[in-house]
Design a protein around this motif. Structure first.
Motif, short mmCIF file in Angstrom:
data_model
loop_
_atom_site.label_atom_id
_atom_site.label_comp_id
_atom_site.label_asym_id
_atom_site.label_seq_id
_atom_site.Cartn_x
_atom_site.Cartn_y
_atom_site.Cartn_z
N LEU A 177 0.84 -1.20 0.00
CA LEU A 177 0.00 0.00 0.00
C LEU A 177 0.87 1.24 0.00
N ARG A 178 0.28 2.33 -0.43
CA ARG A 178 0.91 3.65 -0.36
C ARG A 178 0.14 4.44 0.68
N HIS A 179 0.91 5.13 1.53
CA HIS A 179 0.27 5.91 2.59
C HIS A 179 1.21 7.05 2.97
N TYR A 180 0.65 8.14 3.45
CA TYR A 180 1.44 9.30 3.87
C TYR A 180 1.75 9.19 5.36
N LEU A 181 2.99 9.51 5.72
CA LEU A 181 3.34 9.57 7.13
C LEU A 181 3.77 10.98 7.48
N THR A 182 3.57 11.35 8.72
CA THR A 182 3.92 12.67 9.22
C THR A 182 5.35 12.65 9.75
N ILE A 183 6.13 13.65 9.33
CA ILE A 183 7.52 13.77 9.78
C ILE A 183 7.73 15.18 10.31
N LYS A 184 8.34 15.27 11.48
CA LYS A 184 8.67 16.57 12.07
C LYS A 184 10.19 16.68 12.11
N ALA A 185 10.71 17.77 11.55
CA ALA A 185 12.15 17.99 11.53
C ALA A 185 12.67 18.18 12.96
N PRO A 186 13.90 17.74 13.22
CA PRO A 186 14.48 17.93 14.55
C PRO A 186 14.80 19.40 14.80
N PRO A 187 15.05 19.77 16.06
CA PRO A 187 15.31 21.18 16.40
C PRO A 187 16.75 21.61 16.16
N GLN A 188 17.63 20.72 15.72
CA GLN A 188 19.03 21.06 15.50
C GLN A 188 19.31 21.23 14.00
N PRO A 189 19.95 22.35 13.61
CA PRO A 189 20.29 22.53 12.20
C PRO A 189 21.49 21.68 11.80
N GLY A 190 21.61 21.43 10.49
CA GLY A 190 22.76 20.72 9.96
C GLY A 190 22.36 19.43 9.28
N PRO A 191 23.35 18.69 8.81
CA PRO A 191 23.06 17.43 8.12
C PRO A 191 22.51 16.39 9.09
N ALA A 192 21.59 15.59 8.61
CA ALA A 192 20.99 14.53 9.42
C ALA A 192 20.58 13.39 8.51
N ARG A 193 20.32 12.25 9.11
CA ARG A 193 19.80 11.09 8.38
C ARG A 193 18.41 10.76 8.93
N LEU A 194 17.45 10.75 8.04
CA LEU A 194 16.09 10.39 8.38
C LEU A 194 15.94 8.89 8.18
N HIS A 195 15.54 8.18 9.25
CA HIS A 195 15.32 6.73 9.19
C HIS A 195 13.81 6.50 9.17
N LEU A 196 13.27 6.09 8.03
CA LEU A 196 11.84 5.77 7.95
C LEU A 196 11.68 4.30 8.31
N THR A 197 10.77 4.02 9.24
CA THR A 197 10.61 2.66 9.74
C THR A 197 9.18 2.45 10.24
N LEU A 198 8.93 1.29 10.75
CA LEU A 198 7.64 0.94 11.34
C LEU A 198 7.86 0.55 12.78
N VAL A 199 6.83 0.73 13.59
CA VAL A 199 6.89 0.31 14.99
C VAL A 199 5.59 -0.42 15.31
N GLN A 200 5.72 -1.55 15.99
CA GLN A 200 4.53 -2.20 16.53
C GLN A 200 4.47 -1.81 17.99
N GLU A 201 3.47 -1.01 18.33
CA GLU A 201 3.37 -0.46 19.68
C GLU A 201 3.36 -1.58 20.73
N GLY A 202 4.17 -1.39 21.76
CA GLY A 202 4.26 -2.35 22.83
C GLY A 202 5.11 -3.57 22.50
N VAL A 203 5.62 -3.65 21.26
CA VAL A 203 6.43 -4.80 20.83
C VAL A 203 7.83 -4.37 20.45
#
Length: 114
Positions: free
Chosen positions: A70-96
């Motif tokens: 499936l295709r779906h949109y996820l919400t991403i909030k940028a971190p509060p620190q400027p500069g280069p960063a790596r965004l890790h897109l992943t899944l989480v099973q809550e409580g697991v």
């Protein structure tokens, strides 16, 4: 998981990014219930320290059976620190746990936070 994320992002900015998910496991990923699966992310600095590990959660729109995509949109909030960063897109099973800590690599995208 595949996605197109921006190469530059303003501090604290919140965006929606489209992701394509395929359930290659033998179990259905539940979208509701006690331990639902959510889209999420981590932010990592170039020195490998975590800027933010526990990112915004986006619920799946429905259960995803083995072999389904499936295709779906996820919400991403940028971190509060400027500069280069790596965004890790992943899944989480809550409580697991996080999928990227249990054999399913995150999609890693370099982003300049401005």
């Amino acid at each position: 998981m595949s996605s197109i994320a921006p190469q530059h992002l303003p501090l604290h900015h919140v965006i929606s990014v489209e992701a394509k998910l395929t359930n290659a496991s033998g179990q259905t990923w539940g979208s509701t219930g006690q331990c639902p699966v959510h889209l999420s992310c981590h932010w990592q600095a170039p020195d490998d320290t975590w800027l933010e590990f526990d990112g915004e959660r986006t619920p799946l729109p429905r259960d995803l059976a083995p072999g389904e995509t499936l295709r779906h949109y996820l919400t991403i909030k940028a971190p509060p620190q400027p500069g280069p960063a790596r965004l890790h897109l992943t899944l989480v099973q809550e409580g697991v746990g996080w999928f990227d800590q249990h054999g399913c690599p995150a999609l890693i995208i370099p982003v300049d936070i401005q």
